[in-house]
Enzyme design. Structure first.
Site, PDB file in Angstrom:
ATOM      1  CD  GLU A 109      -2.920   1.259   0.337  1.00  0.00           C
ATOM      2  OE1 GLU A 109      -2.382   1.626  -0.723  1.00  0.00           O
ATOM      3  OE2 GLU A 109      -4.062   1.623   0.661  1.00  0.00           O
ATOM      4  CG  ASP A 110      -0.993   4.796  -1.351  1.00  0.00           C
ATOM      5  OD1 ASP A 110      -1.581   4.230  -0.403  1.00  0.00           O
ATOM      6  OD2 ASP A 110      -1.596   5.517  -2.173  1.00  0.00           O
ATOM      7  CG  ASP A 113      -4.524   8.865   6.741  1.00  0.00           C
ATOM      8  OD1 ASP A 113      -3.853   9.477   7.576  1.00  0.00           O
ATOM      9  OD2 ASP A 113      -5.546   9.362   6.223  1.00  0.00           O
ATOM     10  CG  PHE A 162      -3.336  15.502   1.462  1.00  0.00           C
ATOM     11  CD1 PHE A 162      -4.204  14.483   1.817  1.00  0.00           C
ATOM     12  CD2 PHE A 162      -3.052  15.707   0.121  1.00  0.00           C
ATOM     13  CE1 PHE A 162      -4.793  13.677   0.837  1.00  0.00           C
ATOM     14  CE2 PHE A 162      -3.628  14.917  -0.860  1.00  0.00           C
ATOM     15  CZ  PHE A 162      -4.504  13.895  -0.499  1.00  0.00           C
ATOM     16  NE  ARG A 175      -3.587   7.796  -8.788  1.00  0.00           N
ATOM     17  CZ  ARG A 175      -4.135   7.477  -7.613  1.00  0.00           C
ATOM     18  NH1 ARG A 175      -3.378   7.098  -6.615  1.00  0.00           N
ATOM     19  NH2 ARG A 175      -5.447   7.534  -7.443  1.00  0.00           N
TER      20      ARG A 175
END
Ligand code: IMP
Ligand code: MG
Length: 189
Positions: A109-110, A113, A162, A175
């Protein structure tokens, strides 16, 4: 992106990406992670399970740093709502192509959070009886955690900002950046 003004002029609202983690640092860390993953599972084929779309750049580079037998599969999930914050409700948009039963699976996963996305995914995947189920994330926003999810391999812990780049998007953009940066949105005028 532009905003039409009453007089017909268009002003481009500037979004600024402030560099946070350089491309070189990311690549170095991914090399270390790849070596560690193979050390932990020395003799087994590893299935990298990428979460579309954000995990694609990370998965592509990580895969090249894990020696031995490695395969890929992909799953797509979305959180409801278009906010920059995760809403906590998750929907499965694309399932895996093959069974993971008895396999050594590494979910890629990136970013971790709130953890709600991975919590939902892990619940689904665990029911399919993999031999091992591990998690690798490029970024970990530790402060934001709601769900009790822990990543086995973390690239970089980051502050509660963010971020975009290296797979992470804002409205599908950024991206493709080779580094990670903090997105500063223009202030309303
Ligand atoms: P979680 O369910 O709150 O852990 O959020 C997971 C998803 O939210 C990630 O896979 C990202 O798509 C998105 N996300 C969370 N934080 C950020 C960020 O800082 N930038 C871009 N996307 C983010
Ligand atoms: Mg994502």
């Amino acid at each position: 992106m532009g905003t039409k003004r009453a007089g017909g002029a268009t002003t481009v609202k500037k979004e600024i990406v402030r560099p946070l983690i350089s491309s070189a640092k990311i690549q170095k860390r991914i090399r270390e992670m790849g070596r560690q993953i193979r050390k932990d599972f020395p003799d087994e084929p590893i299935l990298l399970l990428g979460v579309l779309k954000g995990a694609v750049p990370f998965l592509a580079d990580l895969a090249k740093q894990i020696p031995g037998e490695v395969t890929f599969d992909f799953i797509a999930v979305s959180s409801y709502g278009k906010d920059t914050r995760s809403s906590g409700q998750v929907k499965l948009n694309k399932d895996l192509d093959s069974s993971i039963e008895g396999k050594t699976v590494l979910v890629v996963e990136d970013i971790l959070d709130t953890g709600l996305t991975l919590q939902y995914l892990l619940r689904i995947l665990q029911q399919r009886k993999p031999k091992h189920l591990r998690i690798a994330v490029l970024l970990d926003k530790v402060e934001r955690r709601i769900a009790n999810v822990h990543a086995d391999y973390v690239g970089f812990p980051i502050p509660n900002e963010f971020v975009v780049g290296f797979g992470l998007d804002y409205a599908e953009r950024y991206r493709n950046l080779p580094h990670v940066g903090i997105l500063k949105l223009p202030t309303a005028d």
